[in-house]
Design a protein around this motif. Structure first.
Motif, PDB file in Angstrom:
ATOM      1  N   SER A  24       3.639   2.711  11.650  1.00 45.12           N
ATOM      2  CA  SER A  24       3.319   4.126  11.564  1.00 45.12           C
ATOM      3  C   SER A  24       3.929   4.737  10.305  1.00 45.12           C
ATOM      4  CB  SER A  24       3.844   4.861  12.801  1.00 45.12           C
ATOM      5  OG  SER A  24       3.777   6.252  12.598  1.00 45.12           O
ATOM      6  N   ALA A  25       5.166   4.363  10.020  1.00 43.47           N
ATOM      7  CA  ALA A  25       5.863   4.985   8.888  1.00 43.47           C
ATOM      8  C   ALA A  25       5.283   4.540   7.553  1.00 43.47           C
ATOM      9  CB  ALA A  25       7.354   4.645   8.952  1.00 43.47           C
ATOM     10  N   VAL A  26       5.095   3.232   7.397  1.00 42.75           N
ATOM     11  CA  VAL A  26       4.635   2.739   6.101  1.00 42.75           C
ATOM     12  C   VAL A  26       3.138   2.930   5.996  1.00 42.75           C
ATOM     13  CG1 VAL A  26       4.400   0.717   4.636  1.00 42.75           C
ATOM     14  CG2 VAL A  26       6.482   1.059   5.963  1.00 42.75           C
ATOM     15  N   GLY A  27       2.728   3.626   4.974  1.00 42.26           N
ATOM     16  CA  GLY A  27       1.295   3.864   4.816  1.00 42.26           C
ATOM     17  C   GLY A  27       1.039   4.567   3.510  1.00 42.26           C
ATOM     18  N   LEU A  28       0.019   5.408   3.515  1.00 41.10           N
ATOM     19  CA  LEU A  28      -0.325   6.117   2.294  1.00 41.10           C
ATOM     20  C   LEU A  28       0.813   7.025   1.852  1.00 41.10           C
ATOM     21  CD1 LEU A  28      -3.970   7.016   3.281  1.00 41.10           C
ATOM     22  CD2 LEU A  28      -3.213   5.297   1.644  1.00 41.10           C
ATOM     23  N   GLY A  29       1.646   7.432   2.817  1.00 36.71           N
ATOM     24  CA  GLY A  29       2.781   8.284   2.477  1.00 36.71           C
ATOM     25  C   GLY A  29       3.667   7.624   1.424  1.00 36.71           C
ATOM     26  N   ASN A  30       3.880   6.335   1.542  1.00 33.94           N
ATOM     27  CA  ASN A  30       4.744   5.632   0.599  1.00 33.94           C
ATOM     28  C   ASN A  30       4.033   5.323  -0.706  1.00 33.94           C
ATOM     29  OD1 ASN A  30       4.961   4.794   3.477  1.00 33.94           O
ATOM     30  ND2 ASN A  30       6.963   4.111   2.786  1.00 33.94           N
ATOM     31  N   ILE A 103      -2.639  16.427  10.212  1.00 34.71           N
ATOM     32  CA  ILE A 103      -2.377  15.322   9.276  1.00 34.71           C
ATOM     33  C   ILE A 103      -3.506  14.300   9.357  1.00 34.71           C
ATOM     34  CG2 ILE A 103      -0.823  13.411   8.699  1.00 34.71           C
ATOM     35  CD1 ILE A 103       1.503  15.130   9.645  1.00 34.71           C
ATOM     36  N   TYR A 107      -5.414  13.001   6.026  1.00 35.48           N
ATOM     37  CA  TYR A 107      -4.954  11.636   5.746  1.00 35.48           C
ATOM     38  C   TYR A 107      -6.159  10.678   5.729  1.00 35.48           C
ATOM     39  CZ  TYR A 107      -1.502   7.780   6.162  1.00 35.48           C
ATOM     40  OH  TYR A 107      -0.716   6.686   5.964  1.00 35.48           O
ATOM     41  N   PHE A 229       7.239  13.335   6.347  1.00 31.09           N
ATOM     42  CA  PHE A 229       5.904  12.739   6.369  1.00 31.09           C
ATOM     43  C   PHE A 229       6.003  11.218   6.344  1.00 31.09           C
ATOM     44  CE2 PHE A 229       1.982  11.236   4.471  1.00 31.09           C
ATOM     45  CZ  PHE A 229       1.019  12.043   5.043  1.00 31.09           C
ATOM     46  N   SER A 232       7.020   9.531   9.489  1.00 31.98           N
ATOM     47  CA  SER A 232       6.232   9.968  10.661  1.00 31.98           C
ATOM     48  C   SER A 232       7.099  10.781  11.607  1.00 31.98           C
ATOM     49  CB  SER A 232       5.671   8.778  11.455  1.00 31.98           C
ATOM     50  OG  SER A 232       5.000   7.884  10.640  1.00 31.98           O
ATOM     51  N   ALA A 237       5.283  11.028  16.951  1.00 29.93           N
ATOM     52  CA  ALA A 237       4.830   9.632  16.884  1.00 29.93           C
ATOM     53  C   ALA A 237       6.002   8.698  17.189  1.00 29.93           C
ATOM     54  CB  ALA A 237       4.249   9.325  15.503  1.00 29.93           C
ATOM     55  N   SER A 323      -1.235   3.905  10.528  1.00 31.02           N
ATOM     56  CA  SER A 323      -0.728   5.283  10.563  1.00 31.02           C
ATOM     57  C   SER A 323      -1.728   6.225  11.240  1.00 31.02           C
ATOM     58  CB  SER A 323      -0.426   5.786   9.152  1.00 31.02           C
ATOM     59  OG  SER A 323       0.559   4.984   8.550  1.00 31.02           O
ATOM     60  N   SER A 326      -1.552   5.886  14.933  1.00 37.04           N
ATOM     61  CA  SER A 326      -0.406   6.538  15.574  1.00 37.04           C
ATOM     62  C   SER A 326      -0.615   8.044  15.641  1.00 37.04           C
ATOM     63  CB  SER A 326       0.901   6.187  14.858  1.00 37.04           C
ATOM     64  OG  SER A 326       1.037   6.891  13.651  1.00 37.04           O
ATOM     65  N   LEU A 327      -1.346   8.595  14.670  1.00 38.45           N
ATOM     66  CA  LEU A 327      -1.614  10.036  14.689  1.00 38.45           C
ATOM     67  C   LEU A 327      -2.564  10.393  15.827  1.00 38.45           C
ATOM     68  CD1 LEU A 327      -1.991  10.486  10.837  1.00 38.45           C
ATOM     69  CD2 LEU A 327      -0.338  11.706  12.240  1.00 38.45           C
TER      70      LEU A 327
HETATM   71  N1  PHE Z   1       4.202   8.039   7.787  1.00 37.69           N
HETATM   72  C1  PHE Z   1       2.826   7.841   7.500  1.00 37.69           C
HETATM   73  C2  PHE Z   1       2.701   7.385   6.066  1.00 37.69           C
HETATM   74  O1  PHE Z   1       3.670   7.375   5.353  1.00 37.69           O
HETATM   75  C3  PHE Z   1       2.011   9.078   7.750  1.00 37.69           C
HETATM   76  C4  PHE Z   1       2.240   9.679   9.098  1.00 37.69           C
HETATM   77  C5  PHE Z   1       2.820  10.932   9.203  1.00 37.69           C
HETATM   78  C6  PHE Z   1       1.927   8.964  10.230  1.00 37.69           C
HETATM   79  C7  PHE Z   1       3.084  11.474  10.440  1.00 37.69           C
HETATM   80  C8  PHE Z   1       2.191   9.497  11.487  1.00 37.69           C
HETATM   81  C9  PHE Z   1       2.781  10.744  11.567  1.00 37.69           C
HETATM   82  O2  PHE Z   1       1.671   7.043   5.611  1.00 37.69           O
END
Ligand code: PHE
Length: 456
Positions: A24-30, A103, A107, A229, A232, A237, A323, A326-327
């Motif tokens: 959930s944490a690692v995704g487009l956010g990073n 989000i 997203y 963000f 997450s 989440a 991600s 999880s949303l």
């Molecule tokens: N953390 C996810 C990302 O970095 C984005 C996200 C935010 C997912 C909030 C779930 C809740 O891509």
């Protein structure tokens, strides 16, 4: 997952929680958001504040959020309900559900771009962009195409809905066991290639040599929002994943692992992108399109770049998928558990609702580009309100709840389970965490929020 005594499923192992939470944490956010925000907010100064926010707010609040879920074994609203009688606290879970929904809408627009880029990569298109200008104009052309944007948004949302609808999360979790390490390795290769480009040092300087005069309240707000963000955090989440965690797991250690991995991946992505940006004389502050304009240029400079670019966008798309799942899962779990909806109905209704809300975001790059709220397009507004406002607000209430309201004796009892040896060895840790939750995190969050709207 295996059922425990109370009949609720649990992760099969500690790694199960870490993997899903990291998914959930690692995704487009990073990989997409961190570099583009760093580029818009002055590079190193932003990164410095971001790391401070992760350490001072992010990790302590992450531990608190996961703890609420593990203790109550429920969705965000249900967890607050079982821990506190006041409806006020139940609505805190509600803020999270709304944040997750918003989000999800924007997203998925960007996740759609990554999906589209798998196709571009397979077609060999990305290899024609040895010059940044060509890569940029190609992406601009795609962005200008409303059908491309809305079509891919729809495709990606349907994919997410399908996974949550059929409850096959376990399938993608298994997939992400392979994909996450792969993404990590591909990023390392990109970083090394970036570092070996002529002129890469300018990029490193931009990332790691702070110009303190660049720190404004806007930069601090963006950095805090990004910390939430990216982890997450603040929307339930992590609470939901925590609800499947076993009492035998070392919760603080698992949380610190996730936060470290998450920040590390962001920094590696940052190095990969900014070495290229500076080595090829591009502008760091082009906004959300940054990685789509820069990465194709590196692919042309890597042996086997064709296969590399395909693998990279597949891995990134899957990271985005874990991600978005999880949303949508948070919203779904709420309506299933609290409102008695069937899982399928919740997925269909809210998946399509998020799709509808995503359309104006997808059109913000073409038809609706001039339709603005102040400086913000619809996309910018959704992104700003959810990550810079709702998530920190959720984090604020989580720290107040765990620090002051729940009863610290109970909290102590809960957090120690599975982590007895850690706290026996380092007893100060508990007090430190309590102090942060009571004072540091809530005060920082409120001061940053208020000063960014000009109140203090
Ligand atoms: N953390 C996810 C990302 O970095 C984005 C996200 C935010 C997912 C909030 C779930 C809740 O891509």
């Amino acid at each position: 997952m295996i059922p425990n005594n109370s009949g609720r499923e649990q992760w099969g192992s500690r790694a199960g929680f870490i993997l899903a939470a990291a998914g959930s944490a690692v995704g487009l956010g990073n990989i997409w958001r961190f570099p583009y925000l760093a580029g818009e907010n002055g590079g190193a100064a932003f990164i410095f504040v971001y790391i401070l926010c992760v350490l001072l707010i992010g990790i302590p609040v992450l531990i608190a959020e996961v703890l609420i879920g593990r203790s109550a074994h429920k969705n965000p609203v249900g967890s607050f309900k079982s821990l506190h009688p006041s409806p006020f606290w139940h609505s805190v879970g509600g803020i999270g559900v709304i944040a997750g929904f918003v989000i999800l809408s924007f997203y998925t627009v960007v996740a759609g771009w990554t999906l589209g880029y798998i196709y571009e990569a397979i077609n060999g298109n990305l290899l024609q962009y040895s010059l940044p200008d060509i890569a940029q104009s190609h992406f601009s052309d795609l962005l200008a195409d409303a059908y491309w944007n809305v079509g891919l948004l729809t495709a990606f949302m349907l994919l997410t809905m399908g996974i949550v609808y059929f409850g096959v999360q376990k399938g993608i979790e298994r997939g992400s066991k392979i994909m996450m390490p792969m993404l990590f390795i591909l990023l390392l290769v990109l970083m090394i290639r970036g570092l070996t480009l002529d002129g890469a040092s300018k990029g490193l300087e931009y990332l790691f040599n702070p110009d303190w005069s660049k720190i404004t309240t806007g930069v601090v707000l963006a950095a805090m929002g990004q910390a939430f963000f990216s982890m997450s955090l603040g929307m339930g989440a992590m609470l939901t994943y925590g609800s499947y965690m076993s009492m035998k797991d070392n919760l603080p250690a698992a949380s610190i692992w996730i936060a470290t991995l998450d920040a590390l991946i962001a920094i590696i992505a940052g190095i990969s992108i900014f070495t290229v940006v500076f080595a090829t004389g591009q502008n760091p502050d082009v906004g959300p399109s940054l990685i789509f304009r820069t990465l194709p240029v590196v692919f042309t400079k890597i042996p086997g770049g064709f296969y590399f670019s395909i693998l990279f966008f597949i891995a990134l798309t899957l990271a985005a998928l874990t991600s978005t799942v999880s949303l949508l899962e948070v919203v779904t779990a709420y309506f299933v558990d609290e409102k008695g909806w069937s899982r399928r109905k919740a997925v269909v209704v809210f998946g399509f609702a998020a799709l509808l809300l995503g359309v104006p975001s997808a059109l913000s790059f073409n038809i609706l580009a001039d339709f603005k709220f102040g400086e913000f397009t619809f996309f910018d507004l959704s992104e700003f309100l959810s990550s810079n406002l709702l998530l920190p607000l959720g984090g604020f209430f989580i720290s107040i709840f765990v620090g002051w309201v729940w009863g610290f004796d109970k909290v102590k009892n809960e957090i120690r389970q599975g982590a007895e040896s850690l706290f026996d060895k380092y007893p100060w840790m508990l007090n430190y965490w309590k102090f942060i939750l009571r004072f540091v995190a809530p005060v920082l969050i409120i001061v940053i929020l208020l000063s960014s709207i000009g109140i203090i």
